[in-house]
Design a protein around this motif. Structure first.
Motif, mmCIF file in Angstrom:
data_model
loop_
_atom_site.group_PDB
_atom_site.id
_atom_site.type_symbol
_atom_site.label_atom_id
_atom_site.label_comp_id
_atom_site.label_asym_id
_atom_site.label_seq_id
_atom_site.Cartn_x
_atom_site.Cartn_y
_atom_site.Cartn_z
ATOM 1 N N ASN A 1 -45.491 -39.492 10.004
ATOM 2 C CA ASN A 1 -44.530 -38.391 10.109
ATOM 3 C C ASN A 1 -44.819 -37.206 9.201
ATOM 4 O OD1 ASN A 1 -43.657 -39.239 7.539
ATOM 5 N ND2 ASN A 1 -42.017 -40.492 8.382
ATOM 6 N N GLY A 2 -45.965 -37.200 8.542
ATOM 7 C CA GLY A 2 -46.352 -36.042 7.760
ATOM 8 C C GLY A 2 -46.022 -36.109 6.284
ATOM 9 N N TYR A 3 -45.578 -37.280 5.783
ATOM 10 C CA TYR A 3 -45.268 -37.362 4.349
ATOM 11 C C TYR A 3 -46.451 -36.912 3.500
ATOM 12 C CZ TYR A 3 -44.390 -38.997 -0.336
ATOM 13 O OH TYR A 3 -44.247 -39.021 -1.704
ATOM 14 N N TYR A 4 -47.637 -37.483 3.782
ATOM 15 C CA TYR A 4 -48.807 -37.105 2.993
ATOM 16 C C TYR A 4 -49.156 -35.629 3.204
ATOM 17 C CZ TYR A 4 -49.466 -42.133 2.413
ATOM 18 O OH TYR A 4 -49.286 -43.463 2.107
ATOM 19 N N GLY A 5 -48.949 -35.139 4.422
ATOM 20 C CA GLY A 5 -49.232 -33.736 4.689
ATOM 21 C C GLY A 5 -48.408 -32.805 3.819
ATOM 22 N N PHE A 6 -47.128 -33.124 3.618
ATOM 23 C CA PHE A 6 -46.294 -32.312 2.735
ATOM 24 C C PHE A 6 -46.844 -32.332 1.313
ATOM 25 C CE2 PHE A 6 -42.918 -33.285 5.983
ATOM 26 C CZ PHE A 6 -42.703 -31.967 6.383
ATOM 27 N N ARG A 7 -47.296 -33.494 0.860
ATOM 28 C CA ARG A 7 -47.854 -33.591 -0.489
ATOM 29 C C ARG A 7 -49.169 -32.821 -0.604
ATOM 30 N NH1 ARG A 7 -45.530 -37.486 -3.625
ATOM 31 N NH2 ARG A 7 -46.348 -36.124 -5.262
ATOM 32 N N MET A 8 -49.996 -32.879 0.452
ATOM 33 C CA MET A 8 -51.250 -32.121 0.472
ATOM 34 C C MET A 8 -50.988 -30.625 0.439
ATOM 35 S SD MET A 8 -53.145 -34.374 3.416
ATOM 36 C CE MET A 8 -53.269 -36.159 3.268
ATOM 37 N N LEU A 9 -49.978 -30.200 1.179
ATOM 38 C CA LEU A 9 -49.613 -28.793 1.192
ATOM 39 C C LEU A 9 -49.161 -28.350 -0.194
ATOM 40 C CD1 LEU A 9 -49.667 -26.868 3.634
ATOM 41 C CD2 LEU A 9 -47.190 -27.173 3.803
ATOM 42 N N ALA A 10 -48.363 -29.175 -0.849
ATOM 43 C CA ALA A 10 -47.906 -28.852 -2.200
ATOM 44 C C ALA A 10 -49.070 -28.813 -3.182
ATOM 45 C CB ALA A 10 -46.870 -29.877 -2.652
ATOM 46 N N ALA A 11 -50.145 -29.553 -2.883
ATOM 47 C CA ALA A 11 -51.327 -29.564 -3.751
ATOM 48 C C ALA A 11 -52.226 -28.359 -3.510
ATOM 49 C CB ALA A 11 -52.110 -30.855 -3.548
ATOM 50 N N GLY A 12 -51.846 -27.462 -2.591
ATOM 51 C CA GLY A 12 -52.574 -26.212 -2.420
ATOM 52 C C GLY A 12 -53.411 -26.084 -1.178
ATOM 53 N N ALA A 13 -53.354 -27.076 -0.270
ATOM 54 C CA ALA A 13 -54.176 -26.994 0.942
ATOM 55 C C ALA A 13 -53.804 -25.745 1.750
ATOM 56 C CB ALA A 13 -53.972 -28.243 1.796
ATOM 57 N N ALA A 14 -54.825 -25.108 2.326
ATOM 58 C CA ALA A 14 -54.579 -23.926 3.160
ATOM 59 C C ALA A 14 -53.896 -24.321 4.452
ATOM 60 C CB ALA A 14 -55.888 -23.200 3.445
ATOM 61 N N THR A 15 -54.360 -25.402 5.064
ATOM 62 C CA THR A 15 -53.744 -25.959 6.264
ATOM 63 C C THR A 15 -53.883 -27.472 6.205
ATOM 64 O OG1 THR A 15 -55.752 -25.965 7.639
ATOM 65 C CG2 THR A 15 -54.428 -23.942 7.642
ATOM 66 N N VAL A 16 -52.931 -28.166 6.819
ATOM 67 C CA VAL A 16 -53.009 -29.615 6.973
ATOM 68 C C VAL A 16 -52.666 -29.936 8.420
ATOM 69 C CG1 VAL A 16 -52.207 -31.876 6.228
ATOM 70 C CG2 VAL A 16 -52.276 -29.977 4.588
ATOM 71 N N THR A 17 -53.612 -30.545 9.117
ATOM 72 C CA THR A 17 -53.403 -30.955 10.499
ATOM 73 C C THR A 17 -53.351 -32.474 10.543
ATOM 74 O OG1 THR A 17 -54.619 -29.025 11.300
ATOM 75 C CG2 THR A 17 -54.261 -30.829 12.863
ATOM 76 N N GLY A 18 -52.162 -33.003 10.783
ATOM 77 C CA GLY A 18 -52.018 -34.439 10.977
ATOM 78 C C GLY A 18 -52.211 -34.772 12.437
ATOM 79 N N ILE A 19 -52.818 -35.906 12.717
ATOM 80 C CA ILE A 19 -52.914 -36.380 14.098
ATOM 81 C C ILE A 19 -52.417 -37.822 14.142
ATOM 82 C CG2 ILE A 19 -54.735 -34.813 14.874
ATOM 83 C CD1 ILE A 19 -56.786 -37.003 14.410
ATOM 84 N N ASP A 20 -51.556 -38.077 15.132
ATOM 85 C CA ASP A 20 -50.988 -39.410 15.279
ATOM 86 C C ASP A 20 -50.478 -39.543 16.713
ATOM 87 O OD1 ASP A 20 -49.061 -41.731 15.100
ATOM 88 O OD2 ASP A 20 -49.691 -41.629 13.019
ATOM 89 N N PRO A 21 -50.855 -40.615 17.426
ATOM 90 C CA PRO A 21 -50.447 -40.740 18.829
ATOM 91 C C PRO A 21 -49.000 -41.154 19.018
ATOM 92 C CG PRO A 21 -51.703 -42.660 18.168
ATOM 93 C CD PRO A 21 -51.750 -41.711 17.014
ATOM 94 N N SER A 22 -48.284 -41.465 17.938
ATOM 95 C CA SER A 22 -46.901 -41.907 18.039
ATOM 96 C C SER A 22 -45.970 -40.709 18.242
ATOM 97 C CB SER A 22 -46.485 -42.664 16.772
ATOM 98 O OG SER A 22 -45.088 -42.783 16.692
ATOM 99 N N TYR A 23 -45.308 -40.657 19.403
ATOM 100 C CA TYR A 23 -44.353 -39.575 19.649
ATOM 101 C C TYR A 23 -43.206 -39.607 18.645
ATOM 102 C CZ TYR A 23 -46.705 -38.697 24.092
ATOM 103 O OH TYR A 23 -47.637 -38.392 25.051
ATOM 104 N N LEU A 24 -42.804 -40.796 18.215
ATOM 105 C CA LEU A 24 -41.738 -40.893 17.235
ATOM 106 C C LEU A 24 -42.158 -40.243 15.921
ATOM 107 C CD1 LEU A 24 -38.991 -41.872 16.281
ATOM 108 C CD2 LEU A 24 -40.037 -44.084 15.732
ATOM 109 N N SER A 25 -43.389 -40.525 15.470
ATOM 110 C CA SER A 25 -43.867 -39.913 14.224
ATOM 111 C C SER A 25 -43.907 -38.397 14.332
ATOM 112 C CB SER A 25 -45.256 -40.454 13.876
ATOM 113 O OG SER A 25 -45.200 -41.830 13.551
ATOM 114 N N VAL A 26 -44.399 -37.892 15.464
ATOM 115 C CA VAL A 26 -44.457 -36.447 15.667
ATOM 116 C C VAL A 26 -43.051 -35.852 15.611
ATOM 117 C CG1 VAL A 26 -45.072 -34.603 17.278
ATOM 118 C CG2 VAL A 26 -46.596 -36.572 16.997
ATOM 119 N N CYS A 27 -42.095 -36.496 16.261
ATOM 120 C CA CYS A 27 -40.733 -35.967 16.298
ATOM 121 C C CYS A 27 -40.045 -36.091 14.940
ATOM 122 C CB CYS A 27 -39.929 -36.661 17.381
ATOM 123 S SG CYS A 27 -40.452 -36.180 19.055
#
Length: 342
Positions: free
Chosen positions: A133-159
């Motif tokens: 669901n993007g938990y790590y992506g939020f942390r990566m963004l806070a660490a200064g990443a320019a962009t973070v693209t998560g990929i996951d086939p779970s529709y629930l995770s995306v939503c």
């Protein structure tokens, strides 16, 4: 509503233009033409989430937090009920206004183990494979990443991510409903690629490692976190039945074997930086994920052993780099046998 357009535009500002048509075509097939029976229900939940003014987000702490001094108690209650409709929450933790989503996995514990060993994410383009669901992506963004693209086939995770992002409202991060195998071949686009908790679900670990390498730009960094077993350069466990009650676990190598696999795939500067058993504090029972969890998968009388009598979940973090140029394996020539002396 196109939930991905702004993120693709953000990526395009970082050199993504040649890949955008392929991603749009893939998303059209996987998302907008999906026949998954649960997706309409998830989308209906998203559309009911109310707008809250003056939101403040804190992404650089263990509990990813969203709060506002101008939310009404009824709005907060409605949001809590809507987020519960998106259960189970496997990754977290999140604090969303008055609601503490203490998910099954305390992902902050893994993130805190990973961070000391990775390259600075400042201004880097990041791919998070199996992002949930993007938990790590939020942390990566806070660490200064320019962009973070998560990929996951779970529709629930995306939503779940889309629900969270209704408050965070970032274009730099998104979770796309696809797998690594579905990406265009040999993109060589991302500066850092994370694969955490994915490899042991793959029938062909070498294919997964090769696909990870193809996604990285030359000189880019791979962060690989996966289940391992204790052992030497020849130790690999292939569970014939279930492993920790999971039936989709295929290869559990030792960290030494995994290092060898990475070098065989063409990575360099391969190193294991951390290795430890998964604790029942990190994966646990949760009101946000009903049912069983790690405490139920471990043998009640044998330490570090699963309910099936196999080695308990042990996780390793490996760091590797894609070389700037392709490295060919050396050729070996058999020397002609010397003539026996007369």
């Amino acid at each position: 509503m196109n939930y991905f357009e702004q993120h693709l535009s953000c990526l395009e500002n970082h050199g993504f233009a040649k890949w955008r048509p392929a991603f749009e075509e893939l998303l059209q097939h996987l998302w907008f033409q999906s026949k998954d029976g649960n997706l309409p229900r998830f989308l209906n939940t998203l559309q009911q989430i109310p707008v809250v003014p003056d939101i403040t987000c804190q992404l650089n702490q263990d509990w990813v937090t969203v709060f506002s001094n101008k939310i009404s108690s009824s709005q907060s209650e409605d949001i809590g009920q809507l987020f519960k409709k998106l259960m189970p929450w496997r990754k977290g933790p999140f604090q969303i206004f008055d609601h503490r989503i203490d998910a099954e996995w305390r992902c902050d514990l893994k993130w805190n183990r990973v961070v000391p060993f990775i390259s600075d994410l400042q201004n880097r383009k990041v791919l998070d494979v199996g992002s949930g669901n993007g938990y790590y992506g939020f942390r990566m963004l806070a660490a200064g990443a320019a962009t973070v693209t998560g990929i996951d086939p779970s529709y629930l995770s995306v939503c779940q991510f889309l629900a969270l992002n209704q408050f965070v409202q970032t274009q730099k991060l998104n979770v796309l409903p696809m797998t690594l195998e579905q990406l265009p071949a040999n993109m060589e686009f991302w500066d850092t690629v994370f694969s955490m908790g994915v490899l042991y679900h793959r029938r062909s670990p070498f294919d997964h490692l090769t696909d990870l390498k193809a996604a990285l730009k030359p000189g880019g960094e791979l962060v690989l976190e996966t289940l391992v077993v204790e052992g030497d350069e020849k130790t690999v466990l292939v569970p014939e039945g279930r492993y920790a009650m999971m039936n989709n676990i295929y290869f559990l190598p030792s960290s030494k074997v995994l290092e060898s696999w990475l070098r065989k795939t063409g990575f360099v500067e391969v190193r294991t930086v951390e290795e430890s058993y998964t604790s029942t504090q990190e994966q646990k029972h949760s009101d946000w994920k009903p049912g069983t969890s790690l405490p139920d998968y471990l043998h009640p009388d044998m330490e570090h052993t699963t309910i099936e009598g196999l080695p308990a979940p042990r996780r390793a973090i490996l760091i590797a780099r894609k070389p700037l140029e392709n490295i060919r394996l050396p050729r070996y020539h058999v020397k002609p046998a010397s003539k026996p002396s007369e």
